[in-house]
Motif scaffolding. Structure first.
Motif: not given
Ligand SMILES: [Zn+2]
Length: 73
Positions: A8-13, A26-28, A30-32
């Protein structure tokens, strides 16, 4: 099997495949960047906010006292 590790991305789940993301954990990108920005903002604003508040208060008190004493005399 390891290549299908999902996290799971810690930023957006969002759940994403760990090894498919260049920006893990992170998934992307942007989230990073959001996470980095958040971190930098926190380290910046927390100490600055305190200093600004203290300065504003002391300036207000000083100007109030000056105004009052000028008015009386
Ligand atoms: Zn994310």
């Amino acid at each position: 099997m390891n290549k299908l590790l999902k996290v799971k991305c810690p930023q957006c789940d969002t759940t994403f495949t760990y090894y498919e993301s260049e920006f893990r954990p992170f998934c992307s990108k942007r989230c990073q960047q959001i996470d980095l920005g958040h971190w930098f903002q926190e380290t910046y604003t927390v100490p600055t906010r305190d200093v600004v508040m203290e300065e504003e208060q002391s300036i207000d008190q000083d100007s109030d006292e000056r105004n009052e004493s000028e008015y009386e005399s």
